[in-house]
Design a protein around this motif. Structure first.
Motif, short mmCIF file in Angstrom:
data_model
loop_
_atom_site.label_atom_id
_atom_site.label_comp_id
_atom_site.label_asym_id
_atom_site.label_seq_id
_atom_site.Cartn_x
_atom_site.Cartn_y
_atom_site.Cartn_z
N UNK A 96 31.78 13.50 -25.75
CA UNK A 96 32.40 12.24 -25.36
C UNK A 96 33.06 12.32 -23.99
N UNK A 97 33.70 13.44 -23.71
CA UNK A 97 34.43 13.56 -22.45
C UNK A 97 33.50 13.41 -21.25
N UNK A 98 32.45 14.22 -21.22
CA UNK A 98 31.56 14.19 -20.05
C UNK A 98 30.75 12.89 -20.02
N UNK A 99 30.40 12.35 -21.19
CA UNK A 99 29.66 11.08 -21.21
C UNK A 99 30.49 9.96 -20.59
N UNK A 100 31.79 10.00 -20.83
CA UNK A 100 32.65 8.95 -20.28
C UNK A 100 32.96 9.18 -18.81
N UNK A 101 32.92 10.43 -18.36
CA UNK A 101 33.01 10.68 -16.92
C UNK A 101 31.81 10.04 -16.23
N UNK A 102 30.63 10.23 -16.82
CA UNK A 102 29.41 9.66 -16.25
C UNK A 102 29.42 8.13 -16.33
N UNK A 103 29.96 7.60 -17.43
CA UNK A 103 30.06 6.14 -17.57
C UNK A 103 30.98 5.56 -16.50
N UNK A 104 32.08 6.24 -16.25
CA UNK A 104 33.02 5.80 -15.22
C UNK A 104 32.37 5.84 -13.84
N UNK A 105 31.64 6.90 -13.56
CA UNK A 105 30.95 7.02 -12.27
C UNK A 105 29.95 5.88 -12.10
N UNK A 106 29.23 5.55 -13.17
CA UNK A 106 28.24 4.47 -13.13
C UNK A 106 28.90 3.14 -12.79
N UNK A 107 30.00 2.84 -13.47
CA UNK A 107 30.68 1.57 -13.24
C UNK A 107 31.23 1.49 -11.82
N UNK A 140 20.38 13.88 -20.22
CA UNK A 140 19.57 12.71 -19.89
C UNK A 140 20.43 11.65 -19.19
N UNK A 141 21.63 11.43 -19.72
CA UNK A 141 22.56 10.49 -19.08
C UNK A 141 22.91 10.96 -17.68
N UNK A 142 23.11 12.25 -17.52
CA UNK A 142 23.45 12.82 -16.21
C UNK A 142 22.32 12.57 -15.20
N UNK A 143 21.07 12.81 -15.61
CA UNK A 143 19.93 12.60 -14.70
C UNK A 143 19.86 11.13 -14.27
N UNK A 144 20.08 10.22 -15.20
CA UNK A 144 20.00 8.80 -14.88
C UNK A 144 21.13 8.38 -13.93
N UNK A 145 22.33 8.89 -14.19
CA UNK A 145 23.46 8.56 -13.31
C UNK A 145 23.19 9.09 -11.89
#
Length: 288
Positions: free
Chosen positions: A106-117, A152-157
Motif C-alpha cells: 500500500x505504501x509504495x502504491x500510494x507513492x506512485x498514485x500521488x506521483x501520477x496525480x 506493473x504500476x511502477x512501469x505505467x507511472x
C-alpha cells in the motif's frame, strides 16, 4: 494479541474485496455502503494497518468519481481531487511502518498514485515528482519480487512520466514494453489486461502522438475481446476499445483505418448473439 491483529486485517481485506466488486460494476451506492462499514471497522480495531486499508479504499473511490479528470477547472472535481490526495496522504501515513511485510504494498502504491496525480493535474514540480518516483523505485527493489503487481504500476507511472513530464518517446516506450511483458505473466484475464494495461498504454502513445503504436495496441485489445465475442462482461470494454480507435484515427486523419475498422465491426456484430452487446458505430464516424 497477534491473532487479533491478523483478524482485523483479514476483515478489512474482505471489505476491500467486496468494494472492488462494486467498483468493477460501477455501483457507487454499494461502494459507499462498504466505505461506511470499513470506516467503523477500522475505528473499532484502531490499528495502523486497518486505517491504511480504509483510506486506500477511500482514495480509490474518489479516483473512480474523478474518472481521469485530474487537470480540471471544475470546482466540484477540484474538491474530489483534494479529498483523494488527502486520502492518499493518510494511507501513506498509516502504511509507512509496514513496508517490509505489507503483501499489498500500500505504501509504495500510494507513492506512485500521488506521483501520477501530481503529473496529470499539473500540481507538482518536476523535482517533487522525480523524488516520489525515485523513492518508489528504491522501495520496490528492496521489498518486492520480480513479478509483484506493484511493479506493473511502477512501469505505467514511469511511462506517463516520460510522456507528460519529459516528452521522451523512447523512454516512455521502454516502460510501456516492460508493462506489457509483465502483464502477460501476472494478469490472469484478457479483460483485466485490456483495462489495466492496453488502454492506458494506448493513451500514453496517443499523448505522444505515436498514432501507429496506439492503433496497434487498441487493435490487439479488440482481438483479445474477439476470443470472448459472446461474453457479456467484454461488451463494454469492446465498445471502449473501438471508441478509442476511432478517436485516434480521426486525430491522425486516417480515414482508411476507420473504414477498415467499421467493416470489421459489422462482420463481428453478426457473430454476437445478444443485440445489446453489439458495437455501436457513431454516425460521425460513419460519415467520414
Amino acid at each position: 494479541m497477534h491473532k487479533m491483529k491478523l483478524d482485523a486485517v483479514v476483515i478489512m481485506q474482505i471489505y476491500e474485496l467486496i468494494f472492488s466488486i462494486y467498483a468493477n460494476h460501477e455501483d457507487l451506492e454499494g461502494m459507499q455502503d462498504i466505505l461506511v462499514r470499513a470506516k467503523k471497522a477500522s475505528s473499532y480495531f484502531h490499528r495502523k494497518e486497518t486505517y491504511a486499508i480504509y483510506y486506500n479504499m477511500l482514495s480509490e473511490y474518489y479516483d473512480i468519481l474523478l474518472d481521469g479528470f485530474y487537470d480540471t477547472d471544475n470546482q466540484d472535481e477540484e474538491r474530489v481531487l483534494n479529498k483523494m490526495l488527502d486520502a492518499i496522504e493518510k494511507t501513506l501515513f498509516y502504511s509507512k511502518q509496514n513496508i517490509s511485510y505489507d503483501i499489498n504494498h500500500l505504501y509504495v502504491k500510494n507513492i506512485l498514485a500521488k506521483a501520477t496525480i501530481l503529473m496529470r493535474s499539473n500540481r507538482g514540480t518536476i523535482r517533487k515528482i522525480d523524488k516520489l518516483i525515485t523513492n518508489a523505485k528504491r522501495i520496490i527493489i528492496e521489498n518486492t519480487t520480480e513479478y509483484a503487481d506493484v511493479r506493473l504500476q511502477y512501469y505505467l507511472v514511469c511511462a506517463w512520466y516520460y510522456a507528460l513530464v519529459q516528452d521522451d518517446k523512447d523512454m516512455a516506450e521502454v516502460f510501456i514494453k516492460d508493462a506489457l511483458e509483465l502483464s502477460n505473466v501476472i494478469i490472469p484475464t484478457d479483460l483485466q489486461k485490456i483495462e489495466d494495461v492496453i488502454i492506458p498504454c494506448a493513451n500514453i502513445y496517443f499523448e505522444l502522438c505515436c498514432y501507429n503504436q496506439a492503433i496497434g495496441l487498441l487493435y490487439k485489445g479488440t482481438r483479445l475481446c474477439f476470443k470472448h465475442i459472446n461474453t457479456d462482461s467484454y461488451a463494454f470494454i469492446r465498445q471502449q476499445l473501438y471508441n478509442h480507435f476511432f478517436q485516434v484515427g480521426i486525430e491522425a486523419q486516417q480515414v482508411e483505418w476507420c473504414q477498415k475498422m467499421i467493416k470489421l465491426i459489422e462482420i463481428e456484430n453478426k457473430e454476437i448473439v445478444d443485440e445489446k452487446n453489439r458495437v455501436i458505430i457513431p454516425e460521425e464516424v460513419r460519415s467520414l
